[in-house]
Design a protein around this motif. Structure first.
Motif, short mmCIF file in Angstrom:
data_model
loop_
_atom_site.label_atom_id
_atom_site.label_comp_id
_atom_site.label_asym_id
_atom_site.label_seq_id
_atom_site.Cartn_x
_atom_site.Cartn_y
_atom_site.Cartn_z
N ALA A 1 37.74 21.36 -0.26
CA ALA A 1 36.43 20.70 -0.33
C ALA A 1 36.45 19.41 0.46
O ALA A 1 37.50 18.76 0.61
CB ALA A 1 36.05 20.42 -1.79
N VAL A 2 35.29 19.04 0.98
CA VAL A 2 35.08 17.76 1.65
C VAL A 2 33.94 17.06 0.94
O VAL A 2 32.90 17.67 0.67
CB VAL A 2 34.75 17.95 3.14
N TYR A 3 34.12 15.77 0.59
CA TYR A 3 33.09 15.05 -0.16
C TYR A 3 32.72 13.75 0.55
O TYR A 3 33.50 13.21 1.35
CB TYR A 3 33.53 14.78 -1.60
N ALA A 4 31.53 13.25 0.23
CA ALA A 4 30.96 12.10 0.94
C ALA A 4 31.36 10.76 0.32
O ALA A 4 31.48 9.76 1.03
CB ALA A 4 29.44 12.21 0.97
N LYS A 5 31.58 10.71 -0.98
CA LYS A 5 31.79 9.43 -1.67
C LYS A 5 33.28 9.05 -1.69
O LYS A 5 33.87 8.80 -2.74
CB LYS A 5 31.24 9.51 -3.10
N GLY A 6 33.87 8.97 -0.51
CA GLY A 6 35.28 8.60 -0.43
C GLY A 6 35.52 7.13 -0.73
O GLY A 6 36.59 6.75 -1.20
N LEU A 7 34.53 6.28 -0.46
CA LEU A 7 34.71 4.86 -0.73
C LEU A 7 34.83 4.60 -2.23
O LEU A 7 35.57 3.71 -2.65
CB LEU A 7 33.51 4.10 -0.16
N GLY A 8 34.12 5.38 -3.03
CA GLY A 8 34.17 5.17 -4.48
C GLY A 8 35.27 5.93 -5.18
O GLY A 8 35.71 5.53 -6.27
N PHE A 9 35.76 7.02 -4.56
CA PHE A 9 36.72 7.87 -5.26
C PHE A 9 38.02 8.12 -4.49
O PHE A 9 38.84 8.92 -4.93
CB PHE A 9 36.08 9.23 -5.57
N GLY A 10 38.23 7.45 -3.38
CA GLY A 10 39.47 7.64 -2.65
C GLY A 10 39.34 8.76 -1.63
O GLY A 10 38.40 9.56 -1.65
N ASP A 11 40.30 8.82 -0.73
CA ASP A 11 40.21 9.77 0.39
C ASP A 11 40.76 11.14 0.07
O ASP A 11 40.37 12.12 0.70
CB ASP A 11 40.96 9.19 1.60
N LEU A 12 41.70 11.25 -0.88
CA LEU A 12 42.30 12.54 -1.21
C LEU A 12 42.26 12.74 -2.72
O LEU A 12 42.53 11.81 -3.48
CB LEU A 12 43.75 12.61 -0.72
N THR A 13 41.92 13.95 -3.15
CA THR A 13 41.87 14.27 -4.57
C THR A 13 42.69 15.53 -4.82
O THR A 13 42.45 16.57 -4.20
CB THR A 13 40.42 14.50 -5.02
N PHE A 14 43.66 15.40 -5.74
CA PHE A 14 44.56 16.49 -6.10
C PHE A 14 44.33 16.89 -7.55
O PHE A 14 43.60 16.22 -8.29
CB PHE A 14 46.03 16.07 -5.94
N ALA A 15 45.00 17.95 -7.96
CA ALA A 15 45.02 18.30 -9.37
C ALA A 15 45.86 17.27 -10.12
O ALA A 15 46.88 16.78 -9.62
CB ALA A 15 45.61 19.71 -9.55
N HIS A 16 45.43 16.94 -11.34
CA HIS A 16 46.08 15.89 -12.11
C HIS A 16 47.57 16.13 -12.32
O HIS A 16 48.40 15.22 -12.13
CB HIS A 16 45.38 15.77 -13.48
N ASP A 17 47.96 17.33 -12.70
CA ASP A 17 49.36 17.58 -13.04
C ASP A 17 50.27 17.40 -11.83
O ASP A 17 51.43 16.98 -11.98
CB ASP A 17 49.51 19.00 -13.60
N LEU A 18 49.79 17.71 -10.65
CA LEU A 18 50.61 17.52 -9.45
C LEU A 18 50.90 16.05 -9.23
O LEU A 18 52.05 15.64 -9.01
CB LEU A 18 49.90 18.11 -8.23
N VAL A 19 49.89 15.21 -9.29
CA VAL A 19 50.07 13.78 -9.05
C VAL A 19 50.90 13.15 -10.17
O VAL A 19 51.78 12.32 -9.91
CB VAL A 19 48.70 13.08 -8.94
#
Length: 850
Positions: A651-669
């Motif tokens: 997925a690609v999302y627009a609100k990177g300034l508010g939520f960061g540039d990369l989003t992973f599954a919680h358990d991996l991080v």
């Protein structure tokens, strides 16, 4: 001969050189202070505490590496770069077997370091020092020894250090709740330990070996190994032996084991201090560079005003056949004399200023106290050299006009100001204006804060420099606009209009520092809110949850989220980290994938968040553009602890300034960070705040907040972070404010004869002071327009680049306060010297020798 004459001139005209001396002294102090910060980042000592009794420490490499090979003209060049990772890298535990085989090794002690925060009913026990957990088997690394009680044997046993026992009033047999990487647990204090030497920057809690391994949550891995030598084995020899034995031995995920001894052990222990070095180098360099540019601009203006005040004296020298070279040599030597005195004084004053600045950064949490402030002779000498060079260059620039005048025309030319600046000055001003416009245009396309911040302040300085060169033309244009109203408001205003029109160069020297002060202050104050407000706006729009769970301590445990999770409710845990793509750093987060769209909406523009797993990643539009990604693209990256991974973009999302540039599954991080506790938990539910709080009553420090309340807390954190930048640039602004006062005072003080002639011609003391006030307000009005225009252009470009919208966050009351402060400085710096000048009888001044 010229040096002797220069010394006599400086001695005879101490008052005339006082303004230049003060400007140079402040510049030297500022450069020295910034230099000590830069040197601390480069050479600052990080003393070890935990490994004080361990001559050699083996740890995992804390950097990600990249080697670039270039083939050019039959030659091959390899360039190696390394950047630090955000979390602690771990070593395989079976590496101890290899270490024990090394000659000279007496004992190898495995070390586990993990989050362990002691909790009291009101929150953390000691907020001033971080707390870490260890296995009691590694107490010998410091060493810690029991002063009372027994070592921990069972999983529920705990040994605490003496400072914690004293602050929390604990004794063996008491109970203490500890928030570690798992759910908070209450332990029985079995003993109190004291270190052999003072440990000032951390609190130590010791668990049984089995419990420490469970809490560390890295099965089969250790933080480091302490290597103790046999009797008679030198630490340096042992380090070489261990390094030779480990050559080619690789830690998990491809990180190479590192061997440290002496001062090299500190960075292994205090990772935040090692990372702060890079931050301090960047901060010191940015402050120093901006300070130097501002200092050059201010010093050149001050010397120009000083030379202008001596125009008749220098013209007389030309009239009696002094050559242009002699005039330049005289002014250059005078500048070097003043620069040497001011540079020495300022460099000495800059040393305590740098120490104070470092202390403030430590108090604000921007720099850890473990990175010790370092001072050497280099910053003061560099400041002195910069001061001498700046003074000499300023004198040379300021002497160009008077040195070119023909002897026969010198005195006549000195009596009147030129109708327009020289063409070279105009062309240089236009070139700087064009350069400033280019910088503003470049700023509008920069989309990362590290790239845009230096360009932001450079653009302000360049545009202010163009104002300095084009100042006389701008003053005349302002007089053309204000001339009509001034002519209708009384004799004082008419006198002010005549002075502004006839002495545009003198007035321009005052406009420049005022413009710089207003422009730079507005930029500093509003650049962080512009970015922070946009980020918070995106976060507010993207959070769909009914409630947000936050923690007063290190975070929200996974068990707390599990208890909130029901069949009909959605609970999303959010944990944050930083990852590297190549050598570039990206803010990242891990979120619980289940039911994610009920609590969180980052405005997906391509792909779907329903496919988010431990093997996939969602990216912001900025990251997608920079890395050329789209749904289905593989992304090769390095996680926070150095683990390589290649997830697929879903997925690609627009609100990177508010939520960061990369989003992973919680358990991996969570498996690859030092603190796996959630920074926040988003809850979508029909339950009330009280019901949720009741569910979490067993987790001390957790709070259930409405999204608006969570946003307010985030705003307070952003303000605290912004204060670091305010302090960093505050010294530059203070220097600029001093320059404003200094320049205004110089400008007024040299007009004593003019005031006397006005008094003799019939003007009253009140009318002369009114004239000065009108001049100051006119100059302030022009400087406000120019400074505000510069700040608005720069902030708008910054906003367009960083947020995609031309919406700089300008607070009206703050802006009015900035202009009011500048006006107060201008009026005070004009009125006080004016009143002093008017105390002397006009006849005495008019008949005195110049």
């Amino acid at each position: 001969m010229m040096l002797r004459y220069a010394l006599r001139t400086v001695r005879a005209r101490k008052g005339g050189f006082l303004g230049a001396f003060f400007a140079l002294m402040c510049a030297a102090a500022l450069i020295t202070a910034c230099g000590t910060l830069l040197e601390t980042g480069l050479r600052g000592t990080i003393a070890t505490e935990r490994y004080a009794a361990t001559p050699v420490v083996v740890s995992a490499d804390q950097n990600v590496h990249q080697t670039t090979v270039k083939h050019k003209k039959g030659k091959t060049k390899a360039k190696h770069k390394a950047k630090p990772i955000a979390e602690r890298a771990w070593l395989p535990g079976d590496l101890a077997t290899e270490l024990r085989k090394v000659p000279g090794v007496r004992e190898v002690i495995p070390e586990l370091t993990f989050l362990a925060e002691p909790l009291a009913p009101g929150g953390p026990v000691d907020k001033d020092r971080p707390a870490y957990g260890h296995a009691w088997d590694s107490a010998a690394l410091t060493p810690y020894s029991l002063t009372t009680g027994t070592a921990p044997k069972a999983d529920g046993d705990l040994v605490i250090d003496r400072r914690l026992a004293e602050r929390a009033h604990l004794e063996p047999g008491d109970r203490l709740t500890v928030q570690s990487t798992q759910s908070p647990r209450t332990y029985r204090v079995t003993g109190i330990a004291a270190p052999a030497q003072e440990v000032r920057h951390q609190t130590a809690l010791f668990f049984s070996t089995a419990e420490a391994r469970r809490l560390a949550a890295h099965p089969g891995q250790v933080t480091a190994f302490g290597v103790l030598p046999t009797r008679g084995t030198d630490a340096a020899v042992l380090k070489r032996s261990v390094s030779t034995a480990l050559h080619g031995t690789r830690a998990p995920h491809g990180t190479t084991a590192q061997v440290s001894a002496g001062d090299g052990r500190g960075p292994v222990e205090f990772l935040d201090a090692a990372a702060a070095r890079t931050k301090l180098v960047s901060m010191g360099g940015a402050m120093g560079g901006t300070s130097l540019l501002v200092a050059v601009l201010v010093v050149v203006g001050t010397f120009a005003l000083s030379v202008q005040q001596r125009h008749r004296e220098l013209a007389l020298l030309r009239a009696i056949a002094a050559t242009p070279g002699q005039i330049r040599a005289l002014l250059g030597r005078e500048a070097l004399i003043v620069g040497a005195a001011a540079g020495t004084t300022g460099a000495l004053a800059g040393l305590p200023l740098g120490s104070w600045l470092h202390g403030r950064f430590v108090a604000m949490g921007a720099v850890p106290a473990t990175l010790q402030h370092t001072v050497s002779v280099f910053p003061p000498f560099a400041a002195l050299a910069a001061t001498l060079l700046g003074a000499w260059a300023a004198a040379r620039i300021s002497s160009r006009r008077i040195a070119r005048i023909r002897p026969a025309e010198a005195l006549a030319d000195a009596r009147a100001e030129r109708s327009r600046p020289a063409w070279g000055r105009i062309l240089a001003g236009l070139a700087l204006l064009a350069g400033g416009v280019v910088l503003v245009a470049v700023l509008s396309v920069l989309r990362t804060e590290p790239a845009s911040t230096p360009v932001t302040f450079l653009a302000v300085v360049v545009l202010a420099s163009s104002v300095a060169l084009l100042g006389p033309l701008l003053v005349r244009a302002a007089v053309a606009v204000l001339g009509g109203p001034l002519a209708l408001t009384g004799p004082s205003s008419r006198l002010a209009r005549a002075n502004l029109r006839g002495h545009a160069a003198r007035m321009a020297s005052v406009v420049t520092p005022l413009t710089l002060l207003i422009g730079m202050t507005c930029t500093v104050l509003f650049v962080q809110p512009t970015l922070g407000n946009a980020a918070r706006a995106q976060a507010r729009e993207g959070i769909r949850a009914d409630w947000v769970v936050a923690a007063q301590g290190p975070g929200v445990p996974a068990e707390a989220a599990r208890r909130l999770r029901t069949q009909h409710d959605t609970v999303t845990e959010v944990v944050r980290t930083t990852v590297r793509v190549g050598l570039d750093k990206y803010a990242a987060q891990g979120v619980t994938p289940g039911g994610l769209t009920r609590t969180w909406d980052p405005d997906v523009t391509a792909g779907s968040l329903t496919k988010l797993t431990e093997d996939t990643v969602a990216v912001s539009e900025l990251a997608a553009d920079q890395l050329h990604l789209k749904p289905g693209s593989p992304l090769k990256l390095t996680l926070g602890d150095g683990t390589p991974a290649t997830p697929t973009v879903v997925a690609v999302y627009a609100k990177g300034l508010g939520f960061g540039d990369l989003t992973f599954a919680h358990d991996l991080v969570a498996r690859h960070v030092d603190n796996p506790l959630a920074t926040s938990v988003l809850v979508s539910t029909a339950r009330t705040q009280t019901q949720l709080a009741t569910t979490l009553r067993e987790f001390p420090g957790t709070h259930v907040l409405a999204p608006a309340a969570a946003d307010s807390i985030q705003a307070a954190r952003q303000q605290a972070n912004a204060e670091v930048n305010y302090l960093a640039m505050g010294l530059v602004l203070a220097f600029t404010a001093i320059a404003v006062v200094n320049t205004l005072a110089m400008s007024v003080s040299e007009r004593v004869r003019e005031f006397a002639l006005l008094r003799l011609a019939g003007a009253t003391r009140r009318q002369v002071l009114g004239m000065l006030r009108t001049e100051a307000l006119s100059v302030l009005l022009l400087a406000t327009a120019l400074g505000s225009g510069i700040a608005l252009a720069v902030l708008t470009a910054f906003s367009v680049g960083m947020t995609g919208e031309a919406a700089p966050a300008v607070t009206p009351l703050v802006y009015v306060a900035v202009v009011a402060l500048a006006g107060l400085l201008a009026l005070v710096a004009t009125a006080l010297p004016g009143r002093v000048a008017l105390r002397v009888r006009p006849v005495t001044v008019a008949t005195a020798k110049e």
